[in-house]
Design a protein around this motif. Structure first.
Motif, short mmCIF file in Angstrom:
data_model
loop_
_atom_site.label_atom_id
_atom_site.label_comp_id
_atom_site.label_asym_id
_atom_site.label_seq_id
_atom_site.Cartn_x
_atom_site.Cartn_y
_atom_site.Cartn_z
N ALA A 6 1.50 -1.27 -16.27
CA ALA A 6 1.79 0.12 -15.89
C ALA A 6 0.93 0.54 -14.71
CB ALA A 6 1.57 1.04 -17.09
N ALA A 7 -0.33 0.18 -14.73
CA ALA A 7 -1.23 0.54 -13.62
C ALA A 7 -0.78 -0.14 -12.34
CB ALA A 7 -2.66 0.15 -13.97
N SER A 8 -0.33 -1.39 -12.44
CA SER A 8 0.15 -2.10 -11.25
C SER A 8 1.39 -1.43 -10.67
CB SER A 8 0.47 -3.56 -11.59
OG SER A 8 -0.69 -4.23 -11.98
N ILE A 9 2.30 -1.03 -11.52
CA ILE A 9 3.52 -0.35 -11.07
C ILE A 9 3.18 0.98 -10.43
CG2 ILE A 9 5.65 0.75 -11.86
CD1 ILE A 9 5.84 -1.55 -13.96
N ILE A 10 2.30 1.74 -11.05
CA ILE A 10 1.90 3.05 -10.50
C ILE A 10 1.19 2.87 -9.16
CG2 ILE A 10 0.35 5.02 -10.86
CD1 ILE A 10 1.05 4.80 -13.87
N ALA A 11 0.31 1.89 -9.06
CA ALA A 11 -0.40 1.64 -7.80
C ALA A 11 0.57 1.23 -6.69
CB ALA A 11 -1.46 0.57 -8.00
N ALA A 12 1.54 0.39 -7.01
CA ALA A 12 2.52 -0.04 -6.02
C ALA A 12 3.38 1.14 -5.56
CB ALA A 12 3.39 -1.15 -6.58
N ALA A 13 3.81 1.97 -6.51
CA ALA A 13 4.63 3.14 -6.16
C ALA A 13 3.84 4.12 -5.31
CB ALA A 13 5.14 3.82 -7.43
N LEU A 14 2.61 4.36 -5.68
CA LEU A 14 1.76 5.28 -4.92
C LEU A 14 1.51 4.75 -3.51
CD1 LEU A 14 0.14 7.89 -4.97
CD2 LEU A 14 -1.79 6.58 -5.87
N SER A 15 1.25 3.46 -3.40
CA SER A 15 1.04 2.85 -2.10
C SER A 15 2.29 2.97 -1.23
CB SER A 15 0.68 1.38 -2.29
OG SER A 15 0.57 0.74 -1.04
N PHE A 16 3.47 2.75 -1.82
CA PHE A 16 4.73 2.87 -1.10
C PHE A 16 4.93 4.29 -0.59
CE2 PHE A 16 9.27 3.92 -1.11
CZ PHE A 16 9.74 2.98 -0.21
N VAL A 17 4.72 5.28 -1.45
CA VAL A 17 4.91 6.69 -1.07
C VAL A 17 3.93 7.08 0.04
CG1 VAL A 17 4.66 9.07 -1.89
CG2 VAL A 17 5.90 7.39 -3.26
N LEU A 18 2.68 6.71 -0.09
CA LEU A 18 1.69 7.06 0.93
C LEU A 18 1.99 6.38 2.27
CD1 LEU A 18 -1.59 7.04 -1.18
CD2 LEU A 18 -0.28 9.02 -0.38
N THR A 19 2.48 5.15 2.22
CA THR A 19 2.85 4.44 3.45
C THR A 19 4.03 5.13 4.13
OG1 THR A 19 2.05 2.34 2.58
CG2 THR A 19 3.65 2.24 4.38
N LYS A 20 5.02 5.54 3.36
CA LYS A 20 6.19 6.24 3.93
C LYS A 20 5.78 7.57 4.54
CE LYS A 20 9.55 3.46 3.46
NZ LYS A 20 10.14 2.88 4.65
N ILE A 21 4.89 8.30 3.89
CA ILE A 21 4.41 9.57 4.43
C ILE A 21 3.70 9.33 5.77
CG2 ILE A 21 2.72 11.42 4.08
CD1 ILE A 21 3.47 11.32 1.08
N ALA A 22 2.86 8.32 5.82
CA ALA A 22 2.14 8.01 7.06
C ALA A 22 3.10 7.58 8.16
CB ALA A 22 1.10 6.91 6.80
N GLU A 23 4.11 6.78 7.82
CA GLU A 23 5.10 6.34 8.81
C GLU A 23 5.86 7.53 9.37
OE1 GLU A 23 7.61 3.46 6.90
OE2 GLU A 23 6.06 1.91 6.92
N ARG A 24 6.27 8.44 8.52
CA ARG A 24 7.00 9.63 8.98
C ARG A 24 6.13 10.50 9.88
NH1 ARG A 24 10.77 11.44 3.84
NH2 ARG A 24 12.05 9.56 3.89
N ARG A 25 4.86 10.64 9.52
CA ARG A 25 3.94 11.41 10.34
C ARG A 25 3.77 10.77 11.72
NH1 ARG A 25 -0.76 10.75 7.77
NH2 ARG A 25 -1.41 9.23 9.30
#
Length: 143
Positions: free
Chosen positions: A13-32
């Motif tokens: 569960a922690a691995s899935i949450i970390a991967a999802a959080l990393s994906f979301v933060l990367t997308k936010i940075a890319e859009r910025r």
């Protein structure tokens, strides 16, 4: 429940949450980053158009058209404070303003540039009290 199974479930569960959080933060940075690049491109176009207006022997009709296009499209990416400063600059330089002055022109341009630079989130800060900029015009080379 077996502690080994519980640890495995928590780890997964922690691995899935970390991967999802990393994906979301990367997308936010890319859009910025994409927005910053678009702003920079629009700002370059605007400053180029303003510069053309200051250069002697440039086709003023084309320069005014380029300026109008740059002003009218910058609203897509610029924050409100940049748009407000741009509208104040335009009000100062438009032909129907009977009270145009070089000092007011330069002050409105400096304010506009400071707002644009701030919106680009540059890694340094400008001091509005000492920031000095004015347009430099020249004749294009004869060729």
């Amino acid at each position: 429940m077996d502690p080994a199974v519980l640890v495995a479930i928590i780890t997964a569960a922690a691995s899935i949450i970390a991967a999802a959080l990393s994906f979301v933060l990367t997308k936010i940075a890319e859009r910025r980053d994409v927005l910053q690049q678009r702003k920079l491109s629009h700002y370059q176009e605007l400053l180029s158009a303003i510069s053309d207006l200051a250069i002697d022997d440039v086709d003023k009709d084309q320069a005014n058209l380029n300026f109008s296009r740059a002003v009218n499209t910058i609203a897509l990416v610029a924050p409100q404070e940049v748009i407000s400063a741009l509208m104040e600059f335009h009000s100062e330089i438009k032909h129907s303003n009977p009270n145009r002055s070089l000092e007011a022109h330069d002050q409105k341009l400096r304010t506009l540039l400071l707002k644009m630079r701030k919106s680009l989130e540059l890694p340094f800060k400008d001091d509005p009290k000492t920031f000095n900029f004015h347009l430099i015009g020249s004749k294009p080379p004869k060729g």
